[in-house]
Write a protein that holds these residues in place. Structure first.
Motif, PDB file in Angstrom:
ATOM      1  N   LEU A  35       0.961  -1.460  -0.139  1.00 44.32           N
ATOM      2  CA  LEU A  35       0.170   0.068   0.019  1.00 44.32           C
ATOM      3  C   LEU A  35       1.267   1.150   0.038  1.00 44.32           C
ATOM      4  O   LEU A  35       0.578   2.415  -0.661  1.00 44.32           O
ATOM      5  N   LEU A  36       2.352   0.997   0.639  1.00 44.92           N
ATOM      6  CA  LEU A  36       3.126   2.423   0.755  1.00 44.92           C
ATOM      7  C   LEU A  36       3.382   2.530  -1.036  1.00 44.92           C
ATOM      8  O   LEU A  36       2.824   3.779  -1.196  1.00 44.92           O
ATOM      9  N   LEU A  37       3.750   1.333  -1.197  1.00 36.96           N
ATOM     10  CA  LEU A  37       4.105   1.622  -2.662  1.00 36.96           C
ATOM     11  C   LEU A  37       3.245   2.156  -3.913  1.00 36.96           C
ATOM     12  O   LEU A  37       3.929   2.769  -4.262  1.00 36.96           O
ATOM     13  N   VAL A  38       2.431   1.571  -3.286  1.00 36.72           N
ATOM     14  CA  VAL A  38       1.497   2.663  -4.463  1.00 36.72           C
ATOM     15  C   VAL A  38       1.298   3.919  -3.904  1.00 36.72           C
ATOM     16  O   VAL A  38       1.162   5.189  -5.216  1.00 36.72           O
ATOM     17  N   ARG A  39       1.170   4.361  -3.241  1.00 31.01           N
ATOM     18  CA  ARG A  39       0.891   5.592  -2.458  1.00 31.01           C
ATOM     19  C   ARG A  39       2.543   6.648  -3.167  1.00 31.01           C
ATOM     20  O   ARG A  39       2.242   7.877  -3.410  1.00 31.01           O
ATOM     21  N   GLY A  79       0.565  11.416 -11.409  1.00 31.20           N
ATOM     22  CA  GLY A  79       2.150  10.507 -11.364  1.00 31.20           C
ATOM     23  C   GLY A  79       1.495   9.258 -11.835  1.00 31.20           C
ATOM     24  O   GLY A  79       0.653   8.955 -12.920  1.00 31.20           O
ATOM     25  N   ILE A  80       2.676   8.131 -12.177  1.00 33.17           N
ATOM     26  CA  ILE A  80       2.921   7.602 -13.083  1.00 33.17           C
ATOM     27  C   ILE A  80       1.280   6.224 -12.665  1.00 33.17           C
ATOM     28  O   ILE A  80       0.963   5.655 -13.210  1.00 33.17           O
ATOM     29  N   PHE A  81       0.816   5.941 -11.139  1.00 35.68           N
ATOM     30  CA  PHE A  81       0.129   5.376 -10.885  1.00 35.68           C
ATOM     31  C   PHE A  81      -2.042   6.685 -10.295  1.00 35.68           C
ATOM     32  O   PHE A  81      -2.049   6.179  -9.705  1.00 35.68           O
ATOM     33  N   PHE A 169       0.410  -2.098 -12.983  1.00 34.59           N
ATOM     34  CA  PHE A 169       1.398  -2.692 -11.988  1.00 34.59           C
ATOM     35  C   PHE A 169       0.137  -2.646 -11.034  1.00 34.59           C
ATOM     36  O   PHE A 169       0.287  -3.251  -9.450  1.00 34.59           O
ATOM     37  N   VAL A 170      -0.221  -1.231 -10.548  1.00 34.22           N
ATOM     38  CA  VAL A 170      -1.426  -1.757  -9.662  1.00 34.22           C
ATOM     39  C   VAL A 170      -2.140  -2.839  -9.555  1.00 34.22           C
ATOM     40  O   VAL A 170      -2.793  -3.073  -8.547  1.00 34.22           O
ATOM     41  N   VAL A 192      -6.898   3.244   1.094  1.00 35.99           N
ATOM     42  CA  VAL A 192      -6.175   3.823   1.340  1.00 35.99           C
ATOM     43  C   VAL A 192      -5.895   4.949   0.407  1.00 35.99           C
ATOM     44  O   VAL A 192      -5.741   6.812   1.334  1.00 35.99           O
ATOM     45  N   ASN A 193      -6.328   5.155  -1.166  1.00 35.16           N
ATOM     46  CA  ASN A 193      -7.007   6.598  -1.617  1.00 35.16           C
ATOM     47  C   ASN A 193      -7.717   7.587  -1.453  1.00 35.16           C
ATOM     48  O   ASN A 193      -8.205   8.936  -0.978  1.00 35.16           O
TER      49      ASN A 193
END
Length: 432
Positions: A35-39, A79-81, A169-170, A192-193
């Protein structure tokens, strides 16, 4: 030693297992890390864009706040996500509609077991990729005027590729959380979002209260409504109708098994948070298309469906009702359920097996779904109406819709953790 088998784990036991059990602790750390990686990925910028100009333009967009919530600020950060899990949600809606309409897909889901479900999951990934490319192209056309490069075609291609790859990737990270972590990956990503958007909304609300003391009453009213909504969500999410079931006497060898009684639980809200998520996604689709294309007709439709429009509430109401019944029909099929009860030699007291049982279950399910859908509509609409009446718009895009998702996902995740704690408890008893 006190026998705790069958009892719900206490908070102390749950936290002890989270700290001591290596299996659960590893799952929690993996979930938090992903989850931290996604953020963090949200803030890795797409190249060749003037973000200062884009932020100024996006802040004046009437639909921007609605689209930015589920991406956790990803669209505003570019961002890319930025797309996040949104293409997967839209793809899931499309696949569930196709599954109910195409017999081959329905057969895969119902009769092919785990292999069929994996095949449908693979189809959903393909649709997700296609949808991510479409949304990536739309965003590329939307932000091309803020590009710092003169090669427009290369900019659109690179931006689309970055957004689509980031979204896939997400999605993969979400599936990884579901398989090896704790909770449902896509639901936790949305969770989380939304949580990431709360500090900004709270900060704007505090600033509003400081600047205009007359708004404090409206803010307090909204706060009370949100607290009451949380209590109602918990009761409805946990509510169920228990239909009594009787198992007939049966003889196996020389043993005669007596008549046994049990019950069939039907949840008040079968779809959980999914109907409101699907309705939210459908509402945001024309808004996104209008923002990307600037087509005059789409802009007019978007203005009608914007949260500030009076058409927003009735359309939202109808969509939640539709998806509540649609999702309930996917989860429970009364005909299949009645046939399974008949095969097991069980029946509902006072109801004939077969068609009568299916009609009885369908009637109860329809009434429960209606009550659950009306509650979802109230949760989604009442705070919005109060916001409009009081003029407090700092929570626009969050509101009770996000609150329902937050509470629902939290309940489901805590249940999964409790299930793991109970399994650890039984493993400990076996080792002893």
């Amino acid at each position: 030693m006190v026998d705790t088998r069958g009892s719900t784990p206490s908070a102390q036991e749950t936290f002890m297992q989270m700290a001591q059990a290596s299996g659960l602790r590893g799952r929690l750390f993996l979930t938090l890390g992903l989850l931290l990686l996604v953020r963090l990925g949200i803030y890795i910028p797409i190249p060749s864009i003037d973000r200062a100009r884009f932020a100024a333009e996006a802040a004046n967009s009437p639909v921007f706040g609605l689209l930015d919530v589920f991406s956790g600020g990803g669209i505003s950060a570019l961002g890319i996500f930025a797309l996040g899990i949104l293409p997967f949600i839209n793809a899931s809606i499309i696949m569930q509609l196709l599954t109910s309409a195409i017999p081959a897909l329905e057969n895969l889901q119902k009769n092919e077991g785990e292999q069929g479900r994996r095949q449908i999951s693979q189809y959903t990934r393909y649709v997700t990729l296609g949808w991510a490319i479409i949304q990536g192209i739309g965003i590329s056309f939307w932000v091309r005027e803020f590009a710092s490069t003169t090669n427009e075609l290369a900019f659109i291609a690179s931006t689309t590729l970055a957004l689509a790859a980031g979204s896939m990737f997400v999605v993969w990270l979400g599936e990884l959380i579901t398989e090896r972590g704790v909770g449902s990956g896509p639901s936790l990503l949305i969770f989380v979002n939304i949580v990431a958007s709360l500090p900004r909304a709270l900060g704007q609300t505090i600033s509003l209260a400081r600047a205009d003391s007359s708004s404090i009453g409206g803010i307090l009213l909204l706060t009370v409504i949100f607290l009451v909504t949380i209590v109602g969500i918990v009761f409805v999410q946990e509510g169920s109708r228990k239909i009594p079931i009787v198992y007939a006497k049966r003889q196996v060898g020389n043993k005669l098994f007596r008549e046994q009684k049990s019950y069939l639980p039907l949840r008040l809200n079968q779809g959980g948070v999914m109907p409101i998520i699907f309705a939210y996604s459908v509402m945001s689709l024309p808004l996104a298309l209008a923002q990307y294309t600037q087509n005059l007709t789409l802009v007019q439709v978007a203005n009608l469906l914007a949260p500030t429009s009076w058409f927003y509430i009735p359309v939202y109401f109808v969509l939640i009702l539709f998806f509540s019944y649609f999702y309930a029909s996917l989860i429970i099929n009364p005909v299949d359920l009645s046939q399974n009860l008949k095969k097991m030699g069980s029946s509902i007291p006072g109801v004939r097996p077969g068609k009568a049982t299916a009609e009885y279950i369908e009637g109860i399910l329809n009434r429960l779904t209606l009550l659950g859908a009306l509650f979802l509509c109230a949760v989604a609409i009442i705070p919005t109406a109060v916001e409009r009446a009081t003029g407090i718009t700092t929570f626009q895009g969050l509101g009770a819709t996000s609150l329902l998702i937050l509470v629902g996902v939290a309940i489901e995740t805590s249940k999964q953790i409790q299930t793991y704690v109970i399994s650890q408890r039984y493993e400990g008893m076996v080792k002893q």
